[in-house]
Design an enzyme around this catalytic site. Sequence first.
Site, PDB file in Angstrom:
ATOM      1  CE1 TYR A   1      -3.159  -3.021   1.179  1.00 47.20           C
ATOM      2  CE2 TYR A   1      -3.930  -1.488  -0.995  1.00 47.20           C
ATOM      3  CZ  TYR A   1      -4.361  -2.935  -0.154  1.00 47.20           C
ATOM      4  OH  TYR A   1      -5.186  -3.607  -0.482  1.00 47.20           O
TER       5      TYR A   1
ATOM      6  CG  ASN B   1     -10.360   3.372  -9.658  1.00 45.81           C
ATOM      7  OD1 ASN B   1     -10.692   1.934 -10.318  1.00 45.81           O
ATOM      8  ND2 ASN B   1     -11.456   4.133 -10.694  1.00 45.81           N
TER       9      ASN B   1
ATOM     10  CG  ASP C   1      -6.666   5.941  -8.038  1.00 44.01           C
ATOM     11  OD1 ASP C   1      -6.903   5.207  -9.442  1.00 44.01           O
ATOM     12  OD2 ASP C   1      -7.995   6.709  -7.678  1.00 44.01           O
TER      13      ASP C   1
ATOM     14  CG  HIS D   1     -14.009  -1.686  -3.411  1.00 45.25           C
ATOM     15  ND1 HIS D   1     -12.999  -2.233  -4.738  1.00 45.25           N
ATOM     16  CD2 HIS D   1     -14.929  -2.052  -2.914  1.00 45.25           C
ATOM     17  CE1 HIS D   1     -14.492  -3.080  -4.717  1.00 45.25           C
ATOM     18  NE2 HIS D   1     -15.499  -3.207  -3.850  1.00 45.25           N
TER      19      HIS D   1
ATOM     20  CB  CYS E   1      -6.576   0.676  15.010  1.00 49.00           C
ATOM     21  SG  CYS E   1      -6.136  -0.070  16.332  1.00 49.00           S
TER      22      CYS E   1
ATOM     23  CB  CYS F   1      -3.031   0.066  20.468  1.00 45.12           C
ATOM     24  SG  CYS F   1      -4.893  -0.891  19.616  1.00 45.12           S
TER      25      CYS F   1
ATOM     26  N   GLY G   1     -14.708   1.242 -17.102  1.00 49.30           N
ATOM     27  CA  GLY G   1     -12.904   0.586 -17.123  1.00 49.30           C
ATOM     28  C   GLY G   1     -12.939  -0.201 -16.082  1.00 49.30           C
ATOM     29  CB  THR G   2     -14.698  -1.905 -14.051  1.00 50.07           C
ATOM     30  OG1 THR G   2     -14.665  -3.056 -13.322  1.00 50.07           O
ATOM     31  CG2 THR G   2     -16.316  -1.366 -14.760  1.00 50.07           C
TER      32      THR G   2
END
Length: 261
Positions: free
Chosen positions: A76, A112, A114, A129, A137, A162, A206-207
């Site tokens: 990532y 996407n 991005d 997504h 966390c 945490c 675009g998929t």
Amino acid sequence: MRVSRDGGDDDASEALRPLELDDRTSVLVLTGAGVSAESGIPTFRAAGGLWESHPVEQVASPEGFARDPTLVWRFYSERRRQALACAPNPGHHALRGLEARLGDRFLLVTQNVDDLHARAGSQRLVEIHGNLFQTRCSRCALPPFREEAVHLGAEPPPCPSCAAAGRGGLLRPHIVWFGEMLDPAHLQRIDRFLAAADRLVFVAAGTSGAVWPAAGLVDLARAQGASTWLVNAEAAENTARFERFVRGRSGLVLPVLLGGA
Ligand code: BV8
């Protein structure tokens, strides 16, 4: 640029003209990695679904994170760097332009992560997504926060809340991984938009139609009586679910189809 009907072959196709949108028509758009390809971000298909020989499902999954959080953060972090070095393209801008004309009769759903639609100024945007630049966390209820930092160290980043409480929670990208549920609030927003629409046009761009439940959105739109368009460089797994297929690059097709050109 040609339009073929019902997934049909090209020789029965017609010339591409801008969508005719009267003031009773709403437009729902779904985008995928292909819309960002012309900005320099490789699609999942183009990369053969692989990252450094890791099947994407392996690094983009809770199991992958549990197994090797350092590897997942490298995945990532590299994508954060790549996305920051890219800029929205005419496809992103055409969608922003249509939103400006239609207002609340427009909704953009993207697979996407991005951030390029947001950077192009899209407001009525549902990132189903997630977004590369959101972190949360993996253990506690620390609210997701904006983060552009890359984490390439040997140790994955600990959750500050945490750590303060002596718990061992790790930070993770605020992304929907394979096997994880989409945010119900996002699905409800899409359902509300579909229910409120008088006349409806659905455009997917675009998929490859390979990932669910996003690949099923065309069927939800059809159930609402929508006319359905696929704009894609090649046939998708669900091309047959669309009335019209425009084979081409979204950066060229969307400005014409959405009338911004
Ligand atoms: C869930 C974030 C349920 C991560 C992503 C039903 C049937 C089969 C499988 C399933 C099913 N239901 C659920 C599943 C499992 C799974 C799934 O769909 N698997 C697939 C692989 C078969 N779905 C899930 O796991 C989903 N969650 O179902 O939870 C559940 C139920 C109960 C309990 C618990 C859970 C979650 C799915 C979301 C995963 N996260 N992204 C990250 O990005 O790192 S998915 C990720 O991959 C993207 O977001 C996107 O969705 C997908 C890639 O697809 P595309 O965007 O379409 O890109 P692709 O490269 O494939 O295609 C690009 C296209 O563009 C090509 O066709 C190309 O020709 C075209 N193109 C290229 N250049 C251009 C162009 N077109 C125009 N112009 C150009 N210039």
